[in-house]
Design an enzyme around this catalytic site. Structure first.
Site, short mmCIF file in Angstrom:
data_model
loop_
_atom_site.label_atom_id
_atom_site.label_comp_id
_atom_site.label_asym_id
_atom_site.label_seq_id
_atom_site.Cartn_x
_atom_site.Cartn_y
_atom_site.Cartn_z
N THR A 90 0.80 -1.23 0.00
CA THR A 90 0.00 0.00 0.00
C THR A 90 0.83 1.28 0.00
OG1 THR A 90 -1.80 -1.13 1.12
CG2 THR A 90 -1.79 1.27 1.25
N LYS A 172 -7.35 4.34 5.34
CA LYS A 172 -5.98 4.16 5.83
C LYS A 172 -5.24 5.50 5.82
CE LYS A 172 -5.35 -0.57 4.07
NZ LYS A 172 -4.53 -1.44 3.20
N ASP A 173 -4.49 5.77 6.88
CA ASP A 173 -3.76 7.04 6.94
C ASP A 173 -2.80 7.19 5.77
OD1 ASP A 173 -1.55 5.38 7.82
OD2 ASP A 173 -2.26 5.62 9.88
N ASP A 316 -9.18 -3.93 0.31
CA ASP A 316 -7.98 -4.64 0.76
C ASP A 316 -8.28 -5.51 1.97
OD1 ASP A 316 -4.95 -4.93 0.58
OD2 ASP A 316 -5.14 -4.18 2.62
N HIS A 320 -8.00 -9.59 2.01
CA HIS A 320 -7.13 -10.29 2.94
C HIS A 320 -7.89 -11.36 3.74
CE1 HIS A 320 -3.17 -8.54 2.61
NE2 HIS A 320 -3.66 -7.31 2.59
N ASP A 363 -3.25 0.15 -5.80
CA ASP A 363 -1.93 0.25 -5.20
C ASP A 363 -1.17 -1.07 -5.29
OD1 ASP A 363 -3.58 -1.08 -3.46
OD2 ASP A 363 -2.90 -0.02 -1.66
#
Length: 556
Positions: A90, A172-173, A316, A320, A363
């Site tokens: 990522t 996500k940051d 994502d 997963h 990504d």
């Protein structure tokens, strides 16, 4: 007509044609007709976390006309688009899209990596010199300071004398911070835990804007703590595997990985907000927040081009847990398709149809669950870390008398202790090669390269080319391992990514909107080509580390 008449007619025709050409040239002013740039009011960059290219083709018949199909049918589709580096994860992925280069140059060599200077593992976006905005936790202690070069968003800000606005958003940051670049007006990410808020860092602001606080207190986040049911009749999801199988993970409290997912912690509206990230409602929440940002930040309303960078992260988490062949991943993409349609309708209304430009990519992609592949008699498997570590430790003790010669293993790279090597009167090159030869004897290893090889050679194709593009001389390790195709270091349920293999590198790339041709190509394109393509469209400087090249077929 005799010969003399023919010659006279030809001469007359030539004279008339010449006169017309001269008159036409007199009417065209210098520079007229030359298009130097396209000026959309807004550029929207979309990254879908862990999206394989074949999701576009597998699920196409289920998509609505206003989402993925709109981009495919009215825009430009790069069908043979690849990451040209590894690791495919990522942090490097988002950075490479926006900088137009690879980890060898931009420096983001993983989500986390061993820092040789501080002798500790670091996170790609962490920065304790800043404080959290919107939470009392450390979730906001972030910045893009580890990224060595500028982004396309930075260059647009510089080109417009900072008048053009950049807003970056993701669950996500790192999915917001890295695309936003060094100069973003704001980057926002979702902090779950028992808070369930969109937060930021003091790198960008002193306090959250009113509209963000209003969103956080609106109850919208709580509304997505609900049962996950399929968008359509699950029996129509024939493009995916069975719903109940041994290849998928479980939510706490579940006994089978089947729809509906309605465990008590998923339904609880007062805590466990991180769970929203792992279901498709996390993408819907991201879209809700993005639409609020478009309106409240007044994006695309003046003559200075703005940039909205948005990343959808829940894909994502779902991949997963459930794997790329699951009913869950299919449902997630059908729901994302609806969310994209919502975005385009909003842009049509707020910015104007034909007044904005969009690109969509990923990504990284992902591997199918090796346990499933193995059951289909396809070569695949798992790395036994415990056995491997024990065997390798014995080798180190026997060869060098100590295991301390290896300081760290991460991102499929070994970092050696150069001081110990020097104290043992050993040559670094020889130690790298000896360890590489040892790993070649392990069944799960496909090939091995050394740091020395990365320094001394210029690879132009294949796996070594991909590894070298991911190799940063200051930050990367001493020995690089490549496991066999189909093999991963991961639990036996769900999918993962990170390798230089084609199932991790083949990702979608769609362009749509102002200045974009309608069409497609099967010629190879690479992730670092995106930023210079957008820069060429806008007529602005390329990001400072650019190694990609503009995709000429895309631009009008």
């Amino acid at each position: 007509m005799n010969l003399r008449d023919q010659l006279t007619f030809t001469l007359f025709f030539f004279v008339v044609l010449t006169v017309f050409r001269v008159e036409a040239q007199r009417k065209v002013k210098p520079g007229e007709g030359v298009v130097l740039r396209t000026s959309p009011k807004l550029v929207v960059g979309i990254i879908v976390d862990q999206m394989r290219y074949d999701y576009l083709t597998r699920f196409y018949e289920h998509f609505e006309d206003g989402g993925f199909k709109r981009m495919i049918n009215e825009g430009f589709n790069c069908k043979n688009n690849h990451f040209n580096y590894a690791p495919t994860s990522t942090g490097p992925g988002h950075t490479s899209v926006y900088t137009g280069t690879t980890p060898a140059t931009h420096g983001i060599i993983g989500n986390n990596w061993y820092d040789k200077n501080s002798d500790e593992e670091v996170y790609c976006a962490s920065d304790t010199t800043y404080v959290s905005i919107g939470t009392m936790t450390s979730a906001g202690q972030m910045s893009p300071h580890r990224m060595n070069v500028t982004t396309i968003t930075d260059e647009l800000r510089l080109h417009t004398q900072m008048r053009g606005k950049t807003i970056a958003i993701a669950v996500k940051d790192r999915g917001a911070i890295l695309p936003g670049g060094h100069t973003a007006n704001a980057a926002y990410w979702f902090h779950g835990g028992n808070e369930g808020k969109w937060v930021s860092s003091s790198y960008y602001m002193d306090r959250l804007p009113k509209w963000v606080n209003d969103f956080n207190t609106s109850g919208k986040v709580q509304s997505y703590k609900k049962a996950w049911t399929t968008l359509k009749d699950i029996d129509t999801y024939v493009e995916s595997g069975s719903d109940n199988n041994a290849y998928e993970g479980l939510f706490q409290g579940e006994t089978t990985p089947t729809f509906p997912h309605n465990t008590s912690n998923l339904l609880d509206k007062t805590k466990d907000y991180d769970l929203i990230k792992g279901i498709p409602y996390g993408n819907s929440l991201t879209m809700d927040f993005t639409i609020e940002a478009i309106e409240n930040e007044q994006l695309g309303v003046d003559t200075d081009t703005d940039f909205l960078a948005v990343s959808f992260s829940s894909t994502d988490y779902v991949g997963h847990k459930y794997g790329v062949n699951s009913k869950e991943i299919q449902d997630t993409y059908l729901r994302l398709d609806q969310d994209l349609a919502r975005l385009f309708k909003t842009l049509d209304k707020k910015v104007g149809r034909g007044e904005y430009t969009v690109f969509l990519t990923a990504d990284h992609a992902a591997i199918d669950v090796p346990a499933y592949l193995k059951d289909q008699k396809i070569p695949a498997g798992y790395v036994n870390e415990e056995t491997t570590n024990a065997k390798f430790s014995e080798f180190l003790k026997y060869t060098y008398g100590t295991v301390d010669i290896v300081k760290n293993y991460s991102n499929s790279q070994l970092f050696l202790d150069h001081k110990i090597i020097k104290n043992l009167d050993l040559e670094l090159k020889e130690v790298q090669e000896t360890i590489a030869e040892e790993f070649l004897g392990y069944d799960f290893v496909d090939r091995v390269y050394t740091g020395y090889q990365m320094w001394q050679n210029n690879y132009t194709k294949g796996i070594p080319y991909i590894l070298q593009n991911g190799y940063n001389q200051k930050r990367s390790g001493d020995v690089l391992l490549v496991v066999k195709p189909g093999f991963i270091t991961y639990p036996k349920t769900g999918s993962t990514h990170g390798s230089p293999q084609i199932y991790d590198t083949h990702a979608p790339l769609l362009f749509y909107g102002k200045g974009i041709r309608k069409g497609s190509t099967v010629e190879r394109t690479e992730i670092p080509d995106i930023a210079p393509t957008v820069a060429s469209l806008l007529g602005i400087a390329f990001p400072s580390g650019t190694t990609g090249k503009p995709i000429s077929q895309v631009l009008e």
